[in-house]
Design a protein around this motif. Structure first.
Motif, PDB file in Angstrom:
ATOM      1  N   GLY A 284      41.025   2.046  33.596  1.00 41.46           N
ATOM      2  CA  GLY A 284      40.751   1.528  32.147  1.00 41.46           C
ATOM      3  C   GLY A 284      41.060   0.623  31.942  1.00 41.46           C
ATOM      4  N   ASP A 285      41.120   0.492  30.683  1.00 36.90           N
ATOM      5  CA  ASP A 285      41.252  -1.323  29.859  1.00 36.90           C
ATOM      6  C   ASP A 285      43.357  -0.926  29.615  1.00 36.90           C
ATOM      7  OD1 ASP A 285      41.932  -2.389  26.829  1.00 36.90           O
ATOM      8  OD2 ASP A 285      40.319  -2.642  27.224  1.00 36.90           O
ATOM      9  N   ALA A 286      44.012  -2.240  29.909  1.00 34.96           N
ATOM     10  CA  ALA A 286      45.360  -1.824  29.920  1.00 34.96           C
ATOM     11  C   ALA A 286      45.615  -1.911  28.155  1.00 34.96           C
ATOM     12  CB  ALA A 286      45.973  -2.766  30.408  1.00 34.96           C
ATOM     13  N   GLY A 287      45.020  -2.677  26.807  1.00 33.54           N
ATOM     14  CA  GLY A 287      45.180  -3.543  25.728  1.00 33.54           C
ATOM     15  C   GLY A 287      45.057  -2.286  25.111  1.00 33.54           C
ATOM     16  N   LYS A 288      43.380  -1.287  25.255  1.00 35.19           N
ATOM     17  CA  LYS A 288      43.762  -0.307  24.777  1.00 35.19           C
ATOM     18  C   LYS A 288      45.324   0.889  25.481  1.00 35.19           C
ATOM     19  CE  LYS A 288      39.459   0.298  24.276  1.00 35.19           C
ATOM     20  NZ  LYS A 288      37.863  -0.100  24.606  1.00 35.19           N
ATOM     21  N   GLY A 289      45.081   0.712  26.308  1.00 32.85           N
ATOM     22  CA  GLY A 289      46.247   1.988  26.560  1.00 32.85           C
ATOM     23  C   GLY A 289      47.969   1.594  25.917  1.00 32.85           C
TER      24      GLY A 289
ATOM     25  N   VAL B  27      47.624   3.258  23.471  1.00 34.55           N
ATOM     26  CA  VAL B  27      47.778   4.770  23.311  1.00 34.55           C
ATOM     27  C   VAL B  27      49.339   5.264  23.551  1.00 34.55           C
ATOM     28  CG1 VAL B  27      46.975   6.923  25.232  1.00 34.55           C
ATOM     29  CG2 VAL B  27      45.066   4.999  24.470  1.00 34.55           C
ATOM     30  N   PHE B  28      49.932   4.292  23.873  1.00 31.70           N
ATOM     31  CA  PHE B  28      51.626   4.635  24.863  1.00 31.70           C
ATOM     32  C   PHE B  28      51.856   5.062  23.127  1.00 31.70           C
ATOM     33  CE2 PHE B  28      55.511   3.305  25.264  1.00 31.70           C
ATOM     34  CZ  PHE B  28      55.874   4.204  26.158  1.00 31.70           C
TER      35      PHE B  28
ATOM     36  N   ILE C 284      49.172  13.856  32.569  1.00 31.81           N
ATOM     37  CA  ILE C 284      49.683  13.413  31.575  1.00 31.81           C
ATOM     38  C   ILE C 284      48.465  14.313  30.888  1.00 31.81           C
ATOM     39  CG2 ILE C 284      48.528  11.667  30.151  1.00 31.81           C
ATOM     40  CD1 ILE C 284      50.009   9.306  32.004  1.00 31.81           C
ATOM     41  N   SER C 285      47.112  14.695  31.260  1.00 32.19           N
ATOM     42  CA  SER C 285      46.923  15.903  31.487  1.00 32.19           C
ATOM     43  C   SER C 285      46.676  17.007  31.032  1.00 32.19           C
ATOM     44  CB  SER C 285      45.143  16.167  32.418  1.00 32.19           C
ATOM     45  OG  SER C 285      44.209  16.772  31.871  1.00 32.19           O
ATOM     46  N   HIS C 286      47.895  17.536  31.475  1.00 31.46           N
ATOM     47  CA  HIS C 286      48.421  18.534  31.294  1.00 31.46           C
ATOM     48  C   HIS C 286      49.494  19.101  32.209  1.00 31.46           C
ATOM     49  CE1 HIS C 286      44.643  20.856  30.445  1.00 31.46           C
ATOM     50  NE2 HIS C 286      43.909  19.748  31.650  1.00 31.46           N
TER      51      HIS C 286
ATOM     52  N   ARG D 219      43.442   8.583  28.906  1.00 35.00           N
ATOM     53  CA  ARG D 219      44.222   8.680  29.930  1.00 35.00           C
ATOM     54  C   ARG D 219      44.203   7.591  30.841  1.00 35.00           C
ATOM     55  NH1 ARG D 219      42.122  13.275  30.330  1.00 35.00           N
ATOM     56  NH2 ARG D 219      41.627  13.164  32.216  1.00 35.00           N
ATOM     57  N   ALA D 220      42.606   7.275  31.408  1.00 40.06           N
ATOM     58  CA  ALA D 220      42.505   6.271  32.026  1.00 40.06           C
ATOM     59  C   ALA D 220      43.099   4.534  31.157  1.00 40.06           C
ATOM     60  CB  ALA D 220      41.199   5.759  32.979  1.00 40.06           C
ATOM     61  N   ASP D 221      43.008   4.356  30.022  1.00 39.79           N
ATOM     62  CA  ASP D 221      42.963   3.510  29.485  1.00 39.79           C
ATOM     63  C   ASP D 221      44.950   3.382  29.518  1.00 39.79           C
ATOM     64  OD1 ASP D 221      41.380   2.574  28.932  1.00 39.79           O
ATOM     65  OD2 ASP D 221      41.704   3.796  26.604  1.00 39.79           O
ATOM     66  N   LEU D 222      45.525   4.846  29.443  1.00 43.66           N
ATOM     67  CA  LEU D 222      47.111   4.761  29.122  1.00 43.66           C
ATOM     68  C   LEU D 222      48.175   3.974  30.910  1.00 43.66           C
ATOM     69  CD1 LEU D 222      49.646   5.492  28.405  1.00 43.66           C
ATOM     70  CD2 LEU D 222      49.115   8.219  29.113  1.00 43.66           C
ATOM     71  N   ILE D 223      46.981   4.823  31.717  1.00 45.07           N
ATOM     72  CA  ILE D 223      47.454   4.698  33.055  1.00 45.07           C
ATOM     73  C   ILE D 223      46.966   2.805  33.633  1.00 45.07           C
ATOM     74  CG2 ILE D 223      46.944   4.758  35.646  1.00 45.07           C
ATOM     75  CD1 ILE D 223      46.415   7.674  34.490  1.00 45.07           C
ATOM     76  N   ALA D 224      46.149   2.343  32.735  1.00 44.66           N
ATOM     77  CA  ALA D 224      46.144   0.682  33.218  1.00 44.66           C
ATOM     78  C   ALA D 224      47.335   0.399  32.752  1.00 44.66           C
ATOM     79  CB  ALA D 224      44.506   0.234  33.003  1.00 44.66           C
TER      80      ALA D 224
END
Length: 126
Positions: free
Chosen positions: A26-31, A34-35, A92-94, A115-120
């Motif tokens: 994922g993209d940490a900046g986007k994450g 999301v956070f 995070i999904s469920h 989710r991938a961005d958030l985890i990054a």
């Protein structure tokens, strides 16, 4: 006979690896966005600063239910598997399906990219 058993074992391992879902980077900046949108109401990213939920600082690789000064549910404390990217993705999904009886009141994040961005982003917090 041993050679045949080795070949069958190797073939099964290859098939299992081919069918295992790959975790998308994922993209940490986007994450971070999301956070702020999905998680910041209940969680902090500062070490030692718990809110309604525990601090998520250093969450990757950490054992569930292990942040000091946070009162976890018995269900979360009973989990032994450390928070990997794949496990966080599932949780995070469920959340209620992964940790039945947990106290997180979040329905889950449906979008795999988010989710991938958030985890990054969470992976940068150490």
């Amino acid at each position: 006979m041993a050679d045949r058993k080795s070949i069958v074992t190797a073939a099964l391992l290859i098939l299992a690896a081919a069918q295992a879902p790959a975790f998308a980077a994922g993209d940490a900046g986007k994450g971070q966005g999301v956070f702020k949108e999905q998680c910041a109401e209940c969680h902090s990213v500062e070490a030692g600063r718990n809110r309604k939920g525990p601090s998520l600082f250093g969450v990757l690789g950490r054992a569930p239910g292990s942040v000091a000064d946070y009162e976890y549910s018995d269900a979360m404390k009973a989990n032994a598997e450390a928070w990997s990217e794949a496990r966080l993705n599932d949780y995070i999904s469920h959340p209620r399906r992964v940790v039945p009886g947990g106290k997180m009141k979040y329905d889950g994040l449906d979008d795999a990219g988010d989710r991938a961005d958030l985890i990054a982003y969470l992976a940068t917090l150490h």
